[in-house]
Design a protein around this motif. Structure first.
Motif, PDB file in Angstrom:
ATOM      1  N   ASN A   1      33.773  23.716  42.319  1.00 34.07           N
ATOM      2  CA  ASN A   1      33.485  22.979  41.087  1.00 34.07           C
ATOM      3  C   ASN A   1      34.748  22.439  40.431  1.00 34.07           C
ATOM      4  N   ILE A   2      35.840  23.191  40.536  1.00 32.53           N
ATOM      5  CA  ILE A   2      37.120  22.718  39.989  1.00 32.53           C
ATOM      6  C   ILE A   2      37.581  21.465  40.727  1.00 32.53           C
TER       7      ILE A   2
ATOM      8  N   ASP B   1      40.138  23.837  47.875  1.00 37.55           N
ATOM      9  CA  ASP B   1      39.130  24.900  47.748  1.00 37.55           C
ATOM     10  C   ASP B   1      39.671  26.226  48.274  1.00 37.55           C
ATOM     11  N   ASP B   2      40.140  26.200  49.525  1.00 37.49           N
ATOM     12  CA  ASP B   2      40.650  27.412  50.150  1.00 37.49           C
ATOM     13  C   ASP B   2      41.904  27.911  49.437  1.00 37.49           C
ATOM     14  N   TYR B   3      42.761  26.986  49.009  1.00 35.83           N
ATOM     15  CA  TYR B   3      44.013  27.384  48.350  1.00 35.83           C
ATOM     16  C   TYR B   3      43.723  28.130  47.044  1.00 35.83           C
TER      17      TYR B   3
ATOM     18  N   LEU C   1      39.667  33.060  43.370  1.00 35.50           N
ATOM     19  CA  LEU C   1      38.483  32.468  42.764  1.00 35.50           C
ATOM     20  C   LEU C   1      37.316  32.516  43.750  1.00 35.50           C
ATOM     21  N   GLU C   2      36.094  32.519  43.211  1.00 34.34           N
ATOM     22  CA  GLU C   2      34.914  32.434  44.061  1.00 34.34           C
ATOM     23  C   GLU C   2      34.812  31.026  44.645  1.00 34.34           C
ATOM     24  N   ARG C   3      34.159  30.919  45.814  1.00 30.48           N
ATOM     25  CA  ARG C   3      34.063  29.617  46.484  1.00 30.48           C
ATOM     26  C   ARG C   3      33.381  28.570  45.600  1.00 30.48           C
TER      27      ARG C   3
END
Length: 473
Positions: A280-281, A264-266, A273-275
Motif C-alpha cells: 500500500n505504501i 515492497d521486499d525492501y 512491515l507486513e506485505r
C-alpha cells in the motif's frame, strides 16, 4: 512532422471535449494508462504465478528484466514510425497487437512461455513515446511541457493502479465461480481485451495533428515533406543532447521503475512491515503520478518563459540532482518514519524530473519529434534494466552467502538472515544509484541550444501566449 503553431491548443482546458487537442489528450492518456496497467498487471499475482508455474528466484528476476528489456527496442522503433506514419495509426496497431501477449500471459503453462510473454508484453511500454509525440503535436510551446507531463503522469499511474485494480478484477472473476488459483489468468485476459478495444477507439476518435491526419494532409499538399525537411535517423543519433536526455531519463523513469519494483521486499526486510502494508505504501507513491509529473512539466514551462530553453535545462538539472541526493539519504535511513518522509520526497522529485525531461524533448528537433521521443523514452527502460541487474547481482550474492553461513540452523533463522542480507545489499545498491543520479543531474547542464533555436522558441512562445490572451478576452 510539423504542424503550424497557431492551430495548437494554448491551454489545457480538460473539459473542452470539442477541442481536438483536448479530446486527443484524454484518449491518449487513457490508452497509456491501460497499456501500463496491462504491462505490470501480473505483478500483484507473482506469488501465485511462482507457485503455479514453479518459477525459480532467477526466473522471477529474469521476468522483471525481460519486461523492461522488450520496451527498449519497441520505443526506439515506434518513435521513427510516428514520424513516418503519425501517432494515430501507430497507437492503434500497438494497442491491438500488444493485447495479444497480455491475453496469452493468462494462458501460459510453463516458465518459458511466461518469460516469452513478459518479453513481448513489454512492447506496449512504447505507448509512452506515442503519447508524448501526440501531445507534442497538439499543444503550443507555452503549455506543451505541462501537457506532456500530465498525460505521461496519468498514463504512468496505470503501473501503480494495477496493484489495486487487478486484485479487484480477480475478486470479480472469483464471484462468478472461478477458482481463486485461476483468477490471475482471467484478469490478464480481461486487461488484454480492454487494450484491444482501446486500439479501435483510438483509431475512430483521434487524429494526428489539429489540422488532420498525416496521410490526408500529405495527399492534399498541406504537409510538404521535401528532402530538406526530412531528418535522417542517423543524423538524429549524432545529436549529443539526445543521448544526455537518454541518460537523464534512465536516471529518472528507469530508477523509478526499479525502485518501485523492489521497494515492497525492501520495506519488509528492512523495517519488518507486513506485505500488505508495504504494498500500500508503494501504491500511494505511484498514485503521486496524478500530479507530480505535471509539476515537473509545469515548472519546466515556467522556467522556459523566464529563461528560454536554457531555463528548462536548468530546472531539469536541479530536480534530477535533488532526486539523487534524496535517494542517497533514503538508502542510509534505518528509521521507518524518516524513511517514509524520504520516500515521499523521492517519489515527488523523480516524477517531476520525468516531467521536466519531456518539457525539453519537444525543442531538440521539431522535424523528428518521434525519433527523439523514442530514443529518450528507451533510455528509461535501459536505466531500469541496468539498475535491476545491479540490485539482482548484489542481492543474489548476499542472500546465497547468508543461506550458506546459516545452513542447518533452522528455517526461521535462515529466512531472517536472508532478509537481512537482501536489505543490506539493496540499500548499497540504492546508495550507488543515488550517486549516479546526482552526477547525471550535473551532466544535464551540458545540454545547449543555439541562439537561433532560442530566438525561434521565444517567437513561438510569444505567438502562443498572444493567442491565449486573445482567447481569454
Amino acid at each position: 512532422m510539423n504542424s503550424s503553431t497557431p492551430t495548437k491548443s494554448t491551454n489545457l482546458n480538460l473539459l473542452n471535449f470539442k477541442n481536438v487537442s483536448i479530446r486527443t489528450f484524454w484518449i491518449t492518456s487513457i490508452s497509456f494508462f491501460m497499456c501500463f496497467f496491462a504491462w505490470f498487471g501480473i505483478v500483484p499475482f507473482m506469488p501465485d504465478v511462482v507457485k503455479e508455474l514453479g518459477l525459480t528466484p532467477d526466473q522471477k528476476w529474469n521476468s522483471i528484466i525481460l519486461a523492461v528489456s522488450g520496451t527498449v527496442f519497441a520505443r526506439l522503433l515506434i518513435g521513427k514510425l510516428c514520424d513516418k506514419y503519425g501517432p494515430r495509426i501507430c497507437y492503434t496497431w500497438l494497442l491491438v497487437l500488444g493485447a495479444i501477449p497480455v491475453v496469452l500471459c493468462g494462458l501460459v503453462q510453463t516458465p518459458l512461455q511466461f518469460l516469452i510473454c513478459r518479453l513481448f508484453i513489454g512492447f506496449i511500454g512504447a505507448s509512452f513515446v506515442i503519447t508524448q509525440v501526440h501531445t507534442s503535436l497538439m499543444f503550443a510551446p507555452n503549455i506543451v511541457g505541462t501537457a506532456n507531463a500530465t498525460s505521461a503522469g496519468w498514463g504512468n499511474l496505470g503501473g501503480g493502479a494495477n496493484r489495486l485494480g487487478m486484485p479487484l478484477i480477480a475478486a470479480m472473476v472469483v464471484s462468478f465461480g472461478i477458482a481463486e488459483g485461476e483468477a490471475w489468468r482471467y484478469s490478464m485476459v480481461i486487461a488484454g481485451t480492454i487494450c484491444f478495444f482501446m486500439g479501435i477507439l483510438y483509431y475512430l476518435f483521434t487524429q494526428d495533428t489539429p489540422e488532420g491526419n498525416i496521410k490526408e494532409l500529405r495527399e492534399a499538399g498541406k504537409m510538404v515533406t521535401t528532402k530538406k525537411d526530412q531528418i535522417g535517423f542517423l543524423k538524429v543519433l549524432k545529436d549529443y543532447r539526445i543521448w544526455i536526455l537518454f541518460v537523464v531519463y534512465a536516471a529518472s523513469f528507469g530508477i523509478e521503475l526499479t525502485v518501485y519494483g523492489t521497494m515492497d521486499d525492501y520495506l519488509q526486510n528492512t523495517f519488518q512491515l507486513e506485505r500488505i502494508t508495504a504494498g500500500n505504501i508503494v501504491l500511494s507513491f505511484a498514485l503521486m503520478n496524478i500530479f507530480a509529473r505535471t509539476l515537473g512539466g509545469f515548472f519546466g514551462d515556467k522556467f522556459g518563459k523566464l529563461k528560454g530553453l536554457r531555463g528548462r535545462v536548468l530546472f531539469l538539472s536541479f530536480i534530477l540532482t535533488l532526486q539523487g541526493i534524496i535517494l542517497v539519504s533514503f538508502s542510509l535511513t534505518t528509521s521507518i518514519v524518516i524513511g517514509f518522509v524520504f520516500l515521499i520526497l523521492f517519489s515527488l522529485s523523480v516524477q517531476m524530473a520525468e516531467g521536466a525531461t519531456f518539457s525539453v524533448v519537444p525543442f531538440i528537433n521539431k522535424k523528428a519529434i518521434g525519433s527523439v521521443s523514442g530514443i529518450v523514452g528507451a533510455g528509461g527502460n535501459v536505466g531500469a534494466f541496468l539498475a535491476a541487474i545491479l540490485l539482482k547481482s548484489k542481492s543474489s550474492v548476499a542472500e546465497k552467502a547468508a543461506i550458506a553461513a546459516n545452513e542447518g540452523l533452522g528455517e526461521d533463522i535462515i529466512n531472517s538472515a536472508q532478509a537481512a542480507a537482501s536489505s543490506a545489499a539493496v540499500s548499497q545498491g540504492y546508495l550507488i544509484i543515488g550517486f549516479i543520479v546526482v552526477v547525471t543531474g550535473i551532466v544535464a547542464l551540458a545540454i545547449k541550444f543555439s541562439n537561433e533555436d532560442e530566438k525561434i522558441a521565444d517567437t513561438e512562445l510569444k505567438q502562443s501566449l498572444g493567442k491565449l490572451a486573445t482567447a481569454n478576452n
